[in-house]
Each structure stands twice: as structure tokens, then as C-alpha cells.
Design a protein around this motif. Structure first.
Motif, mmCIF file in Angstrom:
data_model
loop_
_atom_site.group_PDB
_atom_site.id
_atom_site.type_symbol
_atom_site.label_atom_id
_atom_site.label_comp_id
_atom_site.label_asym_id
_atom_site.label_seq_id
_atom_site.Cartn_x
_atom_site.Cartn_y
_atom_site.Cartn_z
ATOM 1 N N ASP A 25 0.823 -1.214 0.000
ATOM 2 C CA ASP A 25 0.000 0.000 0.000
ATOM 3 C C ASP A 25 0.857 1.264 0.000
ATOM 4 O OD1 ASP A 25 -2.203 -1.582 -0.023
ATOM 5 O OD2 ASP A 25 -2.683 -1.345 2.099
ATOM 6 N N ARG A 26 1.799 1.354 0.924
ATOM 7 C CA ARG A 26 2.627 2.567 1.006
ATOM 8 C C ARG A 26 3.570 2.658 -0.189
ATOM 9 N NH1 ARG A 26 5.389 3.049 6.626
ATOM 10 N NH2 ARG A 26 5.603 5.217 5.999
ATOM 11 N N MET A 27 4.042 1.502 -0.686
ATOM 12 C CA MET A 27 4.904 1.537 -1.867
ATOM 13 C C MET A 27 4.127 2.029 -3.077
ATOM 14 S SD MET A 27 7.424 -1.777 -1.575
ATOM 15 C CE MET A 27 6.186 -2.997 -1.141
ATOM 16 N N GLN A 28 2.844 1.643 -3.182
ATOM 17 C CA GLN A 28 2.016 2.131 -4.283
ATOM 18 C C GLN A 28 1.868 3.647 -4.213
ATOM 19 O OE1 GLN A 28 -1.730 -0.016 -4.741
ATOM 20 N NE2 GLN A 28 -0.726 -1.911 -4.121
ATOM 21 N N THR A 29 1.721 4.157 -2.993
ATOM 22 C CA THR A 29 1.638 5.607 -2.831
ATOM 23 C C THR A 29 2.919 6.274 -3.305
ATOM 24 O OG1 THR A 29 0.151 5.374 -0.936
ATOM 25 C CG2 THR A 29 1.301 7.472 -1.172
ATOM 26 N N LEU A 30 4.048 5.700 -2.925
ATOM 27 C CA LEU A 30 5.333 6.263 -3.351
ATOM 28 C C LEU A 30 5.465 6.207 -4.862
ATOM 29 C CD1 LEU A 30 8.133 7.408 -2.763
ATOM 30 C CD2 LEU A 30 8.953 5.066 -2.465
ATOM 31 N N PHE A 31 5.120 5.079 -5.480
ATOM 32 C CA PHE A 31 5.225 4.966 -6.935
ATOM 33 C C PHE A 31 4.251 5.928 -7.628
ATOM 34 C CE2 PHE A 31 6.801 0.444 -6.186
ATOM 35 C CZ PHE A 31 8.120 0.821 -6.370
ATOM 36 N N ARG A 32 3.081 6.125 -7.038
ATOM 37 C CA ARG A 32 2.122 7.080 -7.600
ATOM 38 C C ARG A 32 2.705 8.490 -7.556
ATOM 39 N NH1 ARG A 32 -1.813 5.350 -4.992
ATOM 40 N NH2 ARG A 32 -2.014 6.889 -3.305
ATOM 41 N N ILE A 33 3.380 8.805 -6.465
ATOM 42 C CA ILE A 33 4.043 10.104 -6.362
ATOM 43 C C ILE A 33 5.101 10.258 -7.450
ATOM 44 C CG2 ILE A 33 5.676 11.430 -4.951
ATOM 45 C CD1 ILE A 33 4.134 10.430 -2.484
ATOM 46 N N LEU A 34 5.920 9.245 -7.618
ATOM 47 C CA LEU A 34 7.033 9.328 -8.563
ATOM 48 C C LEU A 34 6.596 9.193 -10.012
ATOM 49 C CD1 LEU A 34 9.728 7.266 -6.623
ATOM 50 C CD2 LEU A 34 9.483 9.747 -6.766
ATOM 51 N N SER A 35 5.340 8.842 -10.244
ATOM 52 C CA SER A 35 4.846 8.758 -11.621
ATOM 53 C C SER A 35 4.581 10.145 -12.214
ATOM 54 C CB SER A 35 3.560 7.921 -11.670
ATOM 55 O OG SER A 35 2.489 8.596 -11.020
ATOM 56 N N ASP A 36 4.630 11.171 -11.382
ATOM 57 C CA ASP A 36 4.400 12.544 -11.818
ATOM 58 C C ASP A 36 5.742 13.278 -11.876
ATOM 59 O OD1 ASP A 36 3.910 15.455 -11.614
ATOM 60 O OD2 ASP A 36 1.805 14.857 -11.398
#
Length: 308
Positions: free
Chosen positions: A178-189
């Protein structure tokens, strides 16, 4: 160097190894009385010295106090890095720039990787190719560890991934994302990456407000604020003992509170490593100086991962 009598050294080694005089005598093919005499001031026959030294895993000279014990490989590596670090500081007077020490550590990492290549008969120095050369790397992979070493100056990276024997590291890693998905979502921008990069332009003790970041990067304030909320609310970095990013409050003359932000320099290497690994995956080397794939099992056990 302290001179140790043979009798004292022998007694200390025997106690350290937790063997009796009788057990040592049996191992050496002599009587317990002989061992007792050695520990009380006499000496064994010369042809027994190699056997005694081998039994206690020490050099013969050590028995007479004329040398230290043979150092472990770990101690030798420690000594070499420590000495290089001290010497470089004495040469440059700088405690924050260890170029020679970094090269030594790089060579040690390379020696570890190439030592796994059993067809190599001797150490060879690593290269550092320019960006004009084909992108090169070296990999060692089996069911226990993964060792990756970049060889071009723009992928000068090495890392060692070790799978614990009694812990399902990868299966557990990929179950709670869950938290890794949040981090990857952040870095996708891309703008978010630029904002994080701006935080890493700050030195220790420096902070920046949303307004400063927004004006510096010409990114809308609402977007900067949204990212900061994700870092500290969704990823809960505020709760970490050593957070990768910091948030503080300042009060202006009108008693209005404003949040300011910074990056923890100690954690910067993790962020840079994440970005470098991402680049390695998306821009994979064209060739490999060494590649050993001895892996027999899959990276992830399907039953452990998906059977509930």
C-alpha cells in the motif's frame, strides 16, 4: 608487541577453545602430563608445533608471542578501508570527500563479484567506461543472492541483495504494498520528482516553504502542497524515527503558522539508488562483462504468494 611466554599462550588458547589438557593431548598424540608440563614452563618437540598451531588456528610465531593471530578477511577489509579513510583525511583535510576510499570500496565490491566467477583465476581491476561506450554491467545471481555492478560512469552502481534462509523476503515484500504504491504514484508525476529534487538541493538545517518551492520551480502551489500532504499524511513520514523528509512550523509576526520542509540528507542515497535502479530497468545495459545465472528456483514462490 607484547611478548607472551609459550606456556601462558598455550594455556590461554586451550581455555578459549574450551578443551581439557586430556583432549588436547589426545588430539596431538601425547600424554596429558606432557601438556601439563608445557603449560608450566617446558616446551614441546619442534615437530609438534605445526600441529598445535593448526589445532588453535594461529601462526606458529603467535605461540611464542612473536606475531598477532592471523586476521580474518573481514578484519583485513576493515583495516584497509579504515586506513584509506584516515590517510585521505590527512591528505585533504576534508571529512566529506572520500574519493580514494570510494574507489577502494568499489574495488572490494568488484572483487567479491568476480570472485564468484569460478573461471577467473586471479583478480582483475574493474573498468569505468565513459558514457560513449556501450552500457556495461556485471551480474551474479543464484537462489541466495543477487549481485549487480554497473561499469559505465553513468551507471556506476553496485548492490548486493541477500535472501534470508528462513524468511520469505520477496513474498512478504510484495504482499504489503500500500505505502509503496503511494510512493510509486508520487514518482509517476514528473513535477513531483522535481519537487523532491528541490528538497535535495537544501543543505542540512535548511528548509523551504510551499511558496518558495512553487516560485522556484514554477509549479502551482496547490500541487506542491498536495505532494507534501501525501509525504507526511499518506506515507506518515512524521512518525518515522529518522524520516526521509522533515516538516516543521514557523510563526510569522501575525501569529500565522506556515509549514516548511526539507530532505534528510542521510536518506538521500536511498532515493538516488531508487532512481538509478529505475533507470537501469528502463535503460538496461547492452552487454555484460561477467554474467553468472546459477538460479534454479523462481524469484517468488507461487504457493506462498497466492495460496491463502
Amino acid at each position: 608487541m607484547e611478548k607472551r611466554a609459550f606456556s601462558t599462550t598455550l594455556h590461554s588458547l586451550r581455555k578459549e577453545k574450551k578443551v581439557t589438557q586430556e583432549q588436547l593431548a589426545l588430539q596431538l598424540g601425547v600424554s596429558p602430563q606432557a601438556v601439563s608440563k608445557w603449560e608450566n614452563g617446558s616446551y614441546p618437540e619442534g615437530d609438534l608445533l605445526p600441529a598445535i598451531a593448526d589445532f588453535f588456528d594461529v601462526p606458529i610465531d603467535y605461540l611464542y608471542g612473536r606475531s598477532d593471530r592471523e586476521k580474518t578477511i573481514e578484519q583485513k577489509v576493515f583495516d584497509a578501508v579504515y586506513e584509506e579513510t584516515i590517510n585521505e583525511y590527512e591528505e585533504t583535510g576534508k571529512s566529506d570527500e572520500h574519493y580514494k576510499t570510494a574507489d577502494l570500496i568499489r574495488n572490494i565490491n568488484w572483487a567479491i563479484l568476480t570472485g564468484l566467477w569460478v573461471n577467473n583465476k586471479s583478480y582483475e581491476a574493474p573498468t569505468r567506461d565513459s558514457k560513449e561506450h556501450p552500457k556495461m554491467a556485471a551480474i551474479m545471481c543464484d537462489d541466495v543472492f543477487y549481485n549487480y555492478f554497473g561499469l559505465r560512469e553513468d551507471n556506476d552502481i553496485s548492490f548486493f541483495l541477500n535472501k534470508a534462509k528462513d524468511y520469505d523476503l520477496f513474498e512478504e515484500l510484495l504482499k504489503d504494498t500500500d505505502r509503496m504504491q503511494t510512493l510509486f504514484r508520487i514518482l509517476s508525476d514528473k513535477d513531483n520528482i522535481l519537487i523532491i529534487a528541490f528538497l535535495y538541493t537544501l543543505k542540512n538545517g535548511e528548509f523551504a516553504s510551499v511558496d518558495v518551492i512553487s516560485k522556484s520551480l514554477r509549479i502551482d502551489k496547490s500541487k506542491v502542497k498536495k505532494l507534501m500532504d501525501m509525504l507526511f499524511d499518506d506515507l506518515e513520514f512524521d512518525k518515522a524515527y529518522v524520516p526521509p523528509f522533515n516538516r516543521a512550523s514557523i510563526i510569522d509576526a501575525n501569529s500565522k503558522e506556515e509549514k516548511i520542509y526539507s530532505a534528510n540528507s542521510m536518506c538521500g542515497g536511498l532515493f538516488m539508488a531508487l532512481m538509478m535502479i529505475a533507470r537501469e530497468i528502463t535503460d538496461f545495459p547492452q552487454a555484460f562483462r561477467h554474467i553468472i545465472n546459477a538460479k534454479q528456483k523462481s524469484w517468488i514462490d507461487r504457493k506462498k504468494m497466492f495460496d491463502h
